[in-house]
Design a protein around this motif. Structure first.
Motif, PDB file in Angstrom:
ATOM      1  N   GLU A   1       0.828  -1.192   0.000  1.00  0.00           N
ATOM      2  CA  GLU A   1       0.000   0.000   0.000  1.00  0.00           C
ATOM      3  C   GLU A   1       0.869   1.251   0.000  1.00  0.00           C
ATOM      4  OE1 GLU A   1      -3.224   0.237  -0.405  1.00  0.00           O
ATOM      5  OE2 GLU A   1      -3.243  -1.952  -0.612  1.00  0.00           O
ATOM      6  N   THR A   2       1.982   1.191   0.758  1.00  0.00           N
ATOM      7  CA  THR A   2       2.894   2.346   0.765  1.00  0.00           C
ATOM      8  C   THR A   2       3.494   2.566  -0.613  1.00  0.00           C
ATOM      9  OG1 THR A   2       3.400   1.928   3.083  1.00  0.00           O
ATOM     10  CG2 THR A   2       4.945   3.323   1.861  1.00  0.00           C
ATOM     11  N   SER A   3       3.887   1.452  -1.240  1.00  0.00           N
ATOM     12  CA  SER A   3       4.468   1.552  -2.583  1.00  0.00           C
ATOM     13  C   SER A   3       3.441   2.110  -3.573  1.00  0.00           C
ATOM     14  CB  SER A   3       4.961   0.177  -3.042  1.00  0.00           C
ATOM     15  OG  SER A   3       5.984  -0.288  -2.207  1.00  0.00           O
ATOM     16  N   ARG A   4       2.195   1.657  -3.445  1.00  0.00           N
ATOM     17  CA  ARG A   4       1.136   2.170  -4.333  1.00  0.00           C
ATOM     18  C   ARG A   4       0.957   3.694  -4.120  1.00  0.00           C
ATOM     19  NH1 ARG A   4      -2.871  -1.673  -6.248  1.00  0.00           N
ATOM     20  NH2 ARG A   4      -4.412  -0.016  -6.028  1.00  0.00           N
ATOM     21  N   TYR A   5       0.999   4.129  -2.855  1.00  0.00           N
ATOM     22  CA  TYR A   5       0.828   5.558  -2.550  1.00  0.00           C
ATOM     23  C   TYR A   5       1.949   6.390  -3.185  1.00  0.00           C
ATOM     24  CZ  TYR A   5       0.754   9.884   0.138  1.00  0.00           C
ATOM     25  OH  TYR A   5       0.758  11.201   0.486  1.00  0.00           O
ATOM     26  N   ARG A   6       3.219   5.874  -3.021  1.00  0.00           N
ATOM     27  CA  ARG A   6       4.342   6.591  -3.613  1.00  0.00           C
ATOM     28  C   ARG A   6       4.242   6.621  -5.131  1.00  0.00           C
ATOM     29  NH1 ARG A   6       9.003   3.762   0.176  1.00  0.00           N
ATOM     30  NH2 ARG A   6       8.550   4.952   2.094  1.00  0.00           N
ATOM     31  N   LEU A   7       3.809   5.503  -5.686  1.00  0.00           N
ATOM     32  CA  LEU A   7       3.660   5.445  -7.145  1.00  0.00           C
ATOM     33  C   LEU A   7       2.620   6.467  -7.648  1.00  0.00           C
ATOM     34  CD1 LEU A   7       4.369   4.108  -9.827  1.00  0.00           C
ATOM     35  CD2 LEU A   7       2.586   2.385  -9.349  1.00  0.00           C
ATOM     36  N   ARG A   8       1.488   6.636  -6.936  1.00  0.00           N
ATOM     37  CA  ARG A   8       0.451   7.613  -7.324  1.00  0.00           C
ATOM     38  C   ARG A   8       1.047   9.032  -7.362  1.00  0.00           C
ATOM     39  NH1 ARG A   8      -4.941   6.261  -7.023  1.00  0.00           N
ATOM     40  NH2 ARG A   8      -5.418   8.431  -6.599  1.00  0.00           N
ATOM     41  N   LYS A   9       1.887   9.361  -6.364  1.00  0.00           N
ATOM     42  CA  LYS A   9       2.483  10.694  -6.323  1.00  0.00           C
ATOM     43  C   LYS A   9       3.403  10.908  -7.502  1.00  0.00           C
ATOM     44  CE  LYS A   9       3.689  12.707  -2.610  1.00  0.00           C
ATOM     45  NZ  LYS A   9       4.392  13.083  -1.368  1.00  0.00           N
ATOM     46  N   LYS A  10       4.201   9.834  -7.820  1.00  0.00           N
ATOM     47  CA  LYS A  10       5.144   9.978  -8.942  1.00  0.00           C
ATOM     48  C   LYS A  10       4.393  10.080 -10.268  1.00  0.00           C
ATOM     49  CE  LYS A  10       9.038   7.707  -6.652  1.00  0.00           C
ATOM     50  NZ  LYS A  10       9.991   6.571  -6.687  1.00  0.00           N
TER      51      LYS A  10
ATOM     52  N   LEU B   1      -1.183  11.490  -9.878  1.00  0.00           N
ATOM     53  CA  LEU B   1      -2.597  11.131  -9.962  1.00  0.00           C
ATOM     54  C   LEU B   1      -3.368  11.755  -8.812  1.00  0.00           C
ATOM     55  CD1 LEU B   1      -2.366   7.349 -10.940  1.00  0.00           C
ATOM     56  CD2 LEU B   1      -2.571   9.341 -12.424  1.00  0.00           C
ATOM     57  N   GLY B   2      -4.560  12.300  -9.149  1.00  0.00           N
ATOM     58  CA  GLY B   2      -5.414  12.859  -8.108  1.00  0.00           C
ATOM     59  C   GLY B   2      -6.106  11.778  -7.327  1.00  0.00           C
ATOM     60  N   GLN B   3      -6.753  12.201  -6.224  1.00  0.00           N
ATOM     61  CA  GLN B   3      -7.427  11.250  -5.362  1.00  0.00           C
ATOM     62  C   GLN B   3      -8.580  10.539  -6.072  1.00  0.00           C
ATOM     63  OE1 GLN B   3      -6.535  10.320  -2.289  1.00  0.00           O
ATOM     64  NE2 GLN B   3      -4.745  11.673  -2.364  1.00  0.00           N
ATOM     65  N   GLU B   4      -9.147  11.243  -7.063  1.00  0.00           N
ATOM     66  CA  GLU B   4     -10.318  10.683  -7.719  1.00  0.00           C
ATOM     67  C   GLU B   4      -9.956   9.633  -8.766  1.00  0.00           C
ATOM     68  OE1 GLU B   4      -8.881  14.073 -10.149  1.00  0.00           O
ATOM     69  OE2 GLU B   4      -9.235  13.666  -7.991  1.00  0.00           O
ATOM     70  N   VAL B   5      -8.665   9.451  -9.105  1.00  0.00           N
ATOM     71  CA  VAL B   5      -8.233   8.522 -10.162  1.00  0.00           C
ATOM     72  C   VAL B   5      -7.831   7.182  -9.525  1.00  0.00           C
ATOM     73  CG1 VAL B   5      -6.618   8.127 -12.051  1.00  0.00           C
ATOM     74  CG2 VAL B   5      -7.441  10.435 -11.565  1.00  0.00           C
TER      75      VAL B   5
ATOM     76  N   LEU C   1      -5.751   3.908  -9.392  1.00  0.00           N
ATOM     77  CA  LEU C   1      -4.408   3.586  -9.877  1.00  0.00           C
ATOM     78  C   LEU C   1      -4.433   2.377 -10.812  1.00  0.00           C
ATOM     79  CD1 LEU C   1      -1.352   4.024  -9.828  1.00  0.00           C
ATOM     80  CD2 LEU C   1      -1.246   2.591  -7.787  1.00  0.00           C
ATOM     81  N   THR C   2      -5.176   1.372 -10.434  1.00  0.00           N
ATOM     82  CA  THR C   2      -5.196   0.143 -11.242  1.00  0.00           C
ATOM     83  C   THR C   2      -5.823   0.426 -12.599  1.00  0.00           C
ATOM     84  OG1 THR C   2      -5.391  -1.188  -9.226  1.00  0.00           O
ATOM     85  CG2 THR C   2      -5.987  -2.246 -11.317  1.00  0.00           C
ATOM     86  N   GLU C   3      -6.964   1.181 -12.619  1.00  0.00           N
ATOM     87  CA  GLU C   3      -7.608   1.517 -13.896  1.00  0.00           C
ATOM     88  C   GLU C   3      -6.683   2.350 -14.765  1.00  0.00           C
ATOM     89  OE1 GLU C   3     -11.290   3.420 -13.162  1.00  0.00           O
ATOM     90  OE2 GLU C   3     -12.258   1.635 -12.337  1.00  0.00           O
ATOM     91  N   PHE C   4      -5.925   3.280 -14.158  1.00  0.00           N
ATOM     92  CA  PHE C   4      -4.981   4.108 -14.922  1.00  0.00           C
ATOM     93  C   PHE C   4      -3.932   3.228 -15.596  1.00  0.00           C
ATOM     94  CE2 PHE C   4      -0.909   6.342 -15.058  1.00  0.00           C
ATOM     95  CZ  PHE C   4      -1.222   7.409 -15.879  1.00  0.00           C
ATOM     96  N   ILE C   5      -3.368   2.233 -14.815  1.00  0.00           N
ATOM     97  CA  ILE C   5      -2.313   1.352 -15.345  1.00  0.00           C
ATOM     98  C   ILE C   5      -2.878   0.474 -16.449  1.00  0.00           C
ATOM     99  CG2 ILE C   5      -0.764  -0.555 -14.770  1.00  0.00           C
ATOM    100  CD1 ILE C   5       0.178   2.160 -13.770  1.00  0.00           C
ATOM    101  N   LEU C   6      -4.075  -0.037 -16.261  1.00  0.00           N
ATOM    102  CA  LEU C   6      -4.661  -0.923 -17.261  1.00  0.00           C
ATOM    103  C   LEU C   6      -4.956  -0.188 -18.563  1.00  0.00           C
ATOM    104  CD1 LEU C   6      -7.103  -2.997 -15.026  1.00  0.00           C
ATOM    105  CD2 LEU C   6      -4.974  -3.781 -16.071  1.00  0.00           C
ATOM    106  N   LYS C   7      -5.339   1.115 -18.477  1.00  0.00           N
ATOM    107  CA  LYS C   7      -5.671   1.892 -19.673  1.00  0.00           C
ATOM    108  C   LYS C   7      -4.462   2.574 -20.296  1.00  0.00           C
ATOM    109  CE  LYS C   7     -10.362   2.901 -18.171  1.00  0.00           C
ATOM    110  NZ  LYS C   7     -11.316   3.969 -17.810  1.00  0.00           N
ATOM    111  N   TYR C   8      -3.325   2.565 -19.591  1.00  0.00           N
ATOM    112  CA  TYR C   8      -2.145   3.301 -20.053  1.00  0.00           C
ATOM    113  C   TYR C   8      -1.563   2.647 -21.305  1.00  0.00           C
ATOM    114  CZ  TYR C   8       2.314   5.701 -19.988  1.00  0.00           C
ATOM    115  OH  TYR C   8       3.406   6.443 -20.325  1.00  0.00           O
TER     116      TYR C   8
END
Length: 977
Positions: free
Chosen positions: A952-961, A964-968, A970-977
């Motif tokens: 979860e910590t790694s996911r949080y750091r990844l969102r910042k890098k 990504l906003g709070q409303e996005v 992360l998994t959907e972003f990666i799958l659509k990227y």
């Protein structure tokens, strides 16, 4: 012989006023123009009139232009005062300002504008302050300043420096330009040089305000405060003694102009004084007598003989040469005029305010006029004043009176007296008509004594006459006319006969009775009548009824000593001049200015002699000089000018012409050919503004117009100053307008020609285009017909081809459907293989991770065992084995293989991710790969060797890098990227 004597007397009497063109009875008609009307400075300096009759005034704000109805202001180039004006034979107006001079000329739009001549002056002479005087002659134009004279001739300017600074005002008289120089004398400019006039030293210390022509080629000098001098043209200057010298010295002469038989003098303190050639005062006007200001800066006589005054505050127009003058509140007579009596050397005037009197003389000194005084006990409404057997009898609202020593003495205790009438059939007796019947009076021992009220008739008796048989005819304005027969003792009315509509009158209203040439004449609501004794009815008068227009109400008839009949009919006043054969000639135009001024029902017209006639009006009395020379006035021609032409397209007005034209370098009265305009069809609504250049009685000026090409005839006479035509068709038009002044004189026609172009769709080019379009349409129709035939021929072939193509299309559709199904199956297969490979890749990754975990445990155990073994050789083999294990757990090559396969399956996902986000670590890349493989957090924790919280910590750091906003997600972003 007797008739010849009367004619000669009349001729002599008629000649008398020719010697004096200015009346001194009463006050002339004055019209004051205020600064609010002309919208400029109150102070005015100079006046001229051009050949069209338009007036120009030098004003402190520029030049004012006035045509009788419209004011315009013309500014000088440097926006300074217009100090002097002059006009030449061509009508060009020259202007002198402050440090500038020039002339007026129409601009391209027709507006009169100022043209400066300063650039034509040599540079060293361009500083000259005010131009005080301008004179025009055959030798050019002279602009006069205190420092020198600027001579304009043949478009060049010569400068003549003054003979001694500063000079007085220059003057041009007898074609000589005279320049007064203080302390030296008067110099004459001749052939470009100044020469001192011998003998002029006598006036060297005086301020000369005017030099005007005098008798026998001499010149008359007016000084400001030292009287007048006569100059013989050579070297003789003589003091002139006039009766008004002391007055002029006291009030300072400011300006003067020559009249036909005298001089008009403007003073600085007491207005205008008009004198005859001998210096006797004929007329005096100041603020108390009707002028709005008593400081007269300039005096100018216009083409009609009237005077214009440039005042320190305003402009005044004075009808100085009119036969009509006024007695009203201005000269001390209040109220409306009802009656008058010229009794030897005393004039009595009765108004609704009382009876007034003054000493009377046709030669009264206007500087010291005798004042009007109220006759004692006469306050209130006066109706009539009559002189009967030497007695002055007053009919008053308060009753009958006799005037004795300018005091009213009541004759009896009655109210409301209208008129007295002596009874011819009863000598020594008078009847007095009152509000309620008749009173009888008798002369006893030279005194008028009241007898009694006559019974039997109680009607109002304002208008009455006695016939030859002794019958009294009494007209009642609203009931009819009565014929009364008095009894033998005159105590009562013996018989009363009533006449009205049933007796031949048009109605019972407005019936009057007058005595003309010894017989009774009756007037009704319309027409003139005579009593027919035989039929006891009233018939049209055989002579007088023909003198008046049908339907006109004749209000008053008065016969003078010569048998002429003065009348008031409708709104007009006039006179029927008796001819030698007994017929009459109607003269009424000269009285048109009195239209609407007489008191309806109470008209007072009193002709006394050839010099005196008094007419009651709403504001006092008009004095008319019947034999006064009017030929000059009545023959004066005037122009009507089209002052402005505007065209509109319905949205805005456009000025086409402002009414002034330049033709061959001169101001033209009529529109020249080069000024005829052509208007586009959009501007086919045109408005004309015009003015008759008539200044006397301008409120009575009427206009008649027509538009040739549109109107079929002239319009009726109207008072409006504008006419608008809308939606004119294309064509050439000429607008014509003429004026009719107060004397019914018609002006010359003014004309304006213009052309309205047809709309673009009716122009010549459009018509040519229509022809070409028609030919083109014919050609198109032919082509269309040919094409239609070809289409019919090909239609069958097309239908066959269509059927064939339809079958081919159906076949192709089946083929495409089969191919689409194959492609769908292939895609499904590829997707299945891709999913399978992803699962294999994920399983492989999991397997590798498990293997690595196992090998890691083995390595740990080897390290423990190696530390416990003492045998060097065994330890050497264990160390060798540990190195082999460590070699196996190096996963870099394994991850590279994983990444290669992963990018192949997921379109270079990891490479694109590194390019877009270079800050991502190796672990971040792995986490993204596992998220792309849609692994759970538990599986990811296992692969990354992390706890779930670590994931979860790694996911949080990844969102910042990844920003990504709070409303996005992360998994959907990666799958659509």
């Amino acid at each position: 012989m007797k008739k010849l004597f009367v004619v000669l007397v009349n001729i002599i009497t008629l000649c008398y006023p020719i010697l004096a063109q200015v009346k001194n009875e009463g006050i002339p008609y004055i019209k004051n123009y205020t600064q609010k009307q002309y919208k400029a400075s109150p102070q005015n300096w100079a006046i001229v009139q051009d050949h069209r009759g338009v007036m120009y005034f030098g004003n402190s704000f520029g030049v004012l232009e006035f045509d009788g109805n419209h004011w315009r202001r013309i500014s000088l180039a440097n926006r300074t005062i217009a100090r002097s004006l002059a006009v030449d034979k061509t009508g060009r107006v020259y202007v002198g300002g402050q440090d500038d001079f020039g002339y007026l000329q129409p601009d391209a739009s027709g507006l009169m504008s100022y043209v400066s001549l300063k650039e034509k002056i040599a540079p060293q002479y361009r500083d000259f302050d005010d131009v005080w005087k301008i004179y025009t002659s055959d030798e050019g134009v002279f602009y006069c300043t205190v420092s020198g004279i600027y001579h304009l001739q043949h478009d060049r300017i010569k400068v003549y420096k003054s003979p001694g600074p500063p000079t007085g005002f220059p003057f041009m008289v007898q074609n000589k330009l005279l320049v007064p120089v203080p302390k030296k004398g008067i110099f004459e400019l001749k052939h470009g040089t100044f020469g001192l006039i011998p003998g002029s030293e006598i006036v060297a210390d005086f301020v000369i305000t005017a030099i005007l022509p005098y008798e026998k080629g001499e010149s008359l000098l007016f000084t400001e405060e030292h009287g007048m001098y006569v100059y013989n043209g050579y070297s003789d200057f003589k003091k002139l003694s006039w009766p008004v010298e002391d007055y002029l010295i006291k009030n300072k002469i400011y300006s003067a102009t020559r009249l036909t038989e005298g001089y008009a003098i403007g003073t600085a303190h007491d207005g205008l004084l008009v004198v005859d050639k001998a210096g006797k005062p004929r007329q005096h006007l100041n603020r108390e007598k009707g002028l709005q200001n008593s400081n007269v800066i300039h005096v100018y006589q216009d083409q009609a003989g009237s005077l214009w005054l440039a005042l320190n505050n305003g402009i005044a127009y004075v009808e100085i040469n009119s036969a009509f003058t006024l007695f009203n509140a201005t000269n001390g007579l209040p109220g409306t005029g009802y009656t008058s009596l010229l009794n030897k050397d005393v004039l009595y005037l009765g108004t609704n305010d009382g009876l007034y009197y003054k000493a009377w003389s046709n030669t009264e000194n206007p500087l010291y006029p005798s004042p009007f005084k109220l006759v004692d006990n006469t306050q209130g409404q006066v109706y009539n004043l009559q002189k009967i057997k030497g007695k002055l009898l007053l009919s008053h609202h308060n009753g009958p009176f006799e005037i004795v020593n300018n005091t009213a003495r009541k004759l009896s205790d009655h109210r409301g007296a209208w008129i007295f009438m002596p009874l011819a059939n009863h000598p020594g007796y008078l009847v007095c008509g009152t509000y309620t019947g008749l009173l009888l009076y008798k002369f006893e021992k030279g005194q008028l004594v009241f007898q009694h009220k006559i019974s039997g008739f109680d009607e109002s008796s304002r208008v009455m006459e006695e016939d030859k048989e002794g019958n009294l005819w009494i007209a009642h304005g609203y009931k009819g006319v009565y014929k009364l027969r008095l009894g033998a003792d005159m105590h009562k009315v013996e018989s009363v006969s009533f006449y009205g509509e049933e007796s031949g009158f048009p109605s019972n209203l407005f019936i009057n009775v007058f005595k003309i040439n010894g017989e009774l004449v009756f007037t009704g609501e319309s027409g003139v009548y005579k009593y027919n004794k035989r039929t006891d009815r009233f018939d049209a008068h055989p002579l007088l009824s023909k003198q008046f227009e049908q339907g006109v109400h004749v209000r008053k008839l008065v016969e003078d000593k010569d048998g002429d009949i003065w009348f008031s009919a409708g709104n007009q006043m006039g006179v029927l001049r008796k001819r030698s054969n007994g017929s009459f000639e109607v003269e009424k135009n000269i009285f048109n200015k009195l239209h609407g001024k007489l008191i309806g029902g109470f008209e007072h017209i009193a002709p006394y002699d050839q010099s005196n006639m008094l007419i009651g009006i709403d504001e006092g009395f008009v004095h008319y000089h019947p034999s006064y020379l009017q030929a000059k006035n009545l023959d004066h021609t005037f122009y009507t000018l089209i002052r402005q032409v505007n065209a509109t397209d319905g949205l805005k007005d456009t000025l086409i012409s402002a009414g002034a034209y330049l033709d061959a370098g001169q101001v033209a009265i009529n529109q020249p050919n080069q000024a005829k305009l052509t208007l586009p069809f959009a501007f086919n609504s045109v408005k004309f503004t015009y003015s008759g250049v008539a200044y006397e009685g301008e409120e009575h000026v009427q206009y008649q117009y027509m538009l040739e090409g549109f109107d079929k005839s002239w319009s009726p006479w109207i008072s409006t100053l504008q006419k608008e035509y809308t939606n004119l068709s294309e064509g050439t038009y000429t607008f014509k307008v003429k004026a009719r002044d107060v004397y019914n004189r018609e002006s010359r026609e003014a004309m304006y020609t213009f052309t309205v172009l047809p709309p673009w769709y009716r122009s010549i080019w459009a018509k040519g285009g229509y022809v070409l379009l028609a030919l083109l349409l014919l050609w198109v129709l032919k082509r269309l017909t040919d094409n239609r035939i070809r289409r019919h021929q090909e239609q069958a072939r097309l239908e066959q081809e269509k059927a064939l193509r339809l079958k081919e299309a159906e076949h192709m559709e089946q083929v495409l459907k089969a191919e689409k199904e194959i492609i769908k199956l292939n895609n499904e297969k590829l997707e299945s293989e891709l999913a399978h490979k992803s699962k294999e890749l994920a399983s492989s990754a999991m397997h590798v991770m498990h293997s690595l975990e196992t090998i890691g445990k083995v390595r740990g155990q080897l390290q423990v065992v190696m530390e416990q073994v003492d045998d060097k050789e065994a330890r050497h083999h264990l160390r060798k084995m540990l190195r082999s294990v460590e070699e196996d757990i190096k996963v870099d090559n394994n991850w590279d293989q994983f990444e290669l396969h992963f990018n192949q399956i997921h379109q270079d996902f990891l490479r694109r991710l590194r390019d877009d986000y270079p800050d991502l670590t190796h672990r971040d890349i792995k986490l993204c790969a596992y998220l792309r493989m849609n692994l759970t957090s538990k599986e990811i924790a296992s692969l990354l060797n992390l706890s779930l919280r670590g994931v979860e910590t790694s996911r949080y750091r990844l969102r910042k890098k990844l920003n990504l906003g709070q409303e996005v997600n992360l998994t959907e972003f990666i799958l659509k990227y």
